[in-house]
Design an enzyme around this catalytic site. Structure first.
Site, short mmCIF file in Angstrom:
data_model
loop_
_atom_site.label_atom_id
_atom_site.label_comp_id
_atom_site.label_asym_id
_atom_site.label_seq_id
_atom_site.Cartn_x
_atom_site.Cartn_y
_atom_site.Cartn_z
N LYS A 49 -8.94 -1.21 -4.04
CA LYS A 49 -8.50 -2.16 -3.02
C LYS A 49 -7.01 -2.43 -3.24
CE LYS A 49 -8.61 -5.51 0.06
NZ LYS A 49 -8.72 -5.17 1.49
N ASN A 74 -11.51 -5.08 11.27
CA ASN A 74 -11.52 -6.01 10.14
C ASN A 74 -10.23 -6.81 10.07
OD1 ASN A 74 -9.71 -5.44 7.54
ND2 ASN A 74 -10.12 -3.46 8.54
N LEU A 78 -6.68 -9.22 2.65
CA LEU A 78 -6.33 -8.77 1.29
C LEU A 78 -7.07 -9.52 0.17
CD1 LEU A 78 -4.36 -6.48 0.55
CD2 LEU A 78 -2.67 -8.21 0.01
N CYS A 133 -0.45 -3.05 5.72
CA CYS A 133 -1.54 -4.02 5.89
C CYS A 133 -1.27 -4.90 7.10
CB CYS A 133 -1.71 -4.90 4.65
SG CYS A 133 -2.90 -6.21 4.94
N SER A 205 -5.45 1.47 9.46
CA SER A 205 -6.09 1.08 10.71
C SER A 205 -5.05 0.82 11.80
CB SER A 205 -6.93 -0.19 10.48
OG SER A 205 -6.15 -1.18 9.86
N GLY A 261 -11.07 7.91 11.14
CA GLY A 261 -12.10 8.45 12.03
C GLY A 261 -12.90 9.61 11.49
C1 DHB Z 1 -6.35 -5.33 4.44
C2 DHB Z 1 -6.42 -4.48 5.52
C3 DHB Z 1 -5.65 -3.33 5.54
O1 DHB Z 1 -5.67 -2.44 6.57
C4 DHB Z 1 -4.81 -3.06 4.50
O2 DHB Z 1 -4.06 -1.97 4.54
C5 DHB Z 1 -4.74 -3.92 3.42
C6 DHB Z 1 -5.52 -5.06 3.39
C7 DHB Z 1 -7.13 -6.57 4.42
O3 DHB Z 1 -7.24 -7.21 5.47
O4 DHB Z 1 -7.67 -6.93 3.36
#
Ligand code: DHB
Length: 321
Positions: A49, A74, A78, A133, A205, A261
């Site tokens: 993560k 989502n 983070l 993010c 994303s 995807g």
């Molecule tokens: C999160 C989502 C992401 O696409 C990313 O790159 C880093 C963190 C998140 O919302 O936790």
């Protein structure tokens, strides 16, 4: 027929992956139990993560993740255990490449995370710096602010001599205009030439999308008024377009990890055809669990056998023009 699992293997920046399929950061990789389940699964390598300096709980409103037939949205915000947690696991995961993902939002002020990874790792260590993010309220995606991205990379380059074990790459957001790829090329070129940046992961994303429930007349997730990062089928055309454009811009000067995807072997094949050396699976991993890796790898190998390919490098980037 060659059924050897190893025909989908890949050597990446000198690191051997037994197959080319990884998880996407954020998916099943937030605590030790999840990471352990990836470690013992059939993925070729795995990613943590994205971490910040301090532990974070993420966005407070739930739900913050939702699945549809065509993908996922989502806005987790983070949630993570803090960088030391992920770095201290390096010693437990010696049999398979373990990539540490670091959120760039915090690195800007503080490159201590990278110094700590350097201190902790006695071997070359892959680090994916996430400049994309989309889910921190009020924080822009560094990958979309080219001036700040350049400043960040410039600052990173002053640490080069202090980080000899680190193999650093960038997780990029999707770009939607050729002009943005040209700008990115001009910014990244010197850092690629100087071996500061050694791989690119594309794409994160598609940020700030909106999926709504028409019956309830409301968004399906709560944080950020329903805005979140889109994954799954919705984003594959954008993902392979980004990979193909990056591959054409940089040619063989920097390897690419494809993400976006992928739900079956054919999707992996398409990512590689557009230039990916490794691939990452997000939405499908969330839906199916770690069993997806063995299935997808098997499907890829069947396609390779049908087409008489014995190595992924034989078709990587070979999309016909
Ligand atoms: C999160 C989502 C992401 O696409 C990313 O790159 C880093 C963190 C998140 O919302 O936790």
């Amino acid at each position: 027929m060659n059924t050897c699992e190893n025909i989908s293997k890949c050597s990446f920046n000198g690191i051997e992956f037994k197959n080319c399929i990884l998880n996407a950061s954020g998916c099943l990789c937030t605590d030790k139990k999840e990471l352990q389940s990836l470690y013992i699964s059939k993925c070729g390598g795995f990613v943590s993560k994205s971490c910040s300096i301090e532990k974070r709980d993420g966005n407070p409103e739930h739900p913050r993740y939702f699945e549809t037939d065509n993908g996922t949205i989502n806005s987790m915000g983070l949630p993570n255990m803090g960088y030391m947690y992920y770095v201290n696991l390096i010693k437990d995961f010696t049999e398979k490449p373990y990539i540490i993902s670091v959120a760039s939002n915090y690195l800007f002020e503080n490159l201590d995370i990278l110094l700590y990874i350097q201190e902790t790792s006695s071997f070359p260590q892959l680090v994916e710096i996430n400049v994309s993010c989309p889910n921190i309220p009020g924080k822009e995606q560094l990958g979309y602010n080219f001036n700040e991205l350049d400043k960040f990379l410039n600052r990173l380059s002053t640490y080069k001599e202090s980080l000899p074990n680190l193999i650093i790459g960038l997780k990029l957001p999707p770009y939607f205009d050729p002009a943005h790829f040209h700008r990115l090329r001009d910014i990244l070129n010197p850092y690629i030439d100087n071996n500061i940046i050694k791989f690119l992961t594309a794409i994160n994303s598609i940020g700030n999308a909106l999926i709504i429930d028409s019956v309830k007349e409301s968004p399906v997730i709560k944080p950020k008024n329903g805005l979140g990062g889109l994954g799954g089928d919705y984003i594959k055309p954008t993902a392979i377009s980004n990979i193909w454009q990056l591959y054409n811009i940089f040619e063989d000067r920097i390897p690419i990890i494809g993400c976006g995807g992928i739900k079956d072997g054919n999707d992996v094949f398409d990512h590689i055809l557009c230039g990916a050396s490794l691939v990452q699976i997000g939405s499908q991993l969330m839906k199916e669990g770690p069993e997806c890796f063995a299935r997808i790898n098997k499907e890829l190998i069947e396609i390779m056998n049908d087409k008489n390919y014995s190595n992924i490098s034989e078709f990587r980037g070979k999309l016909k023009k």
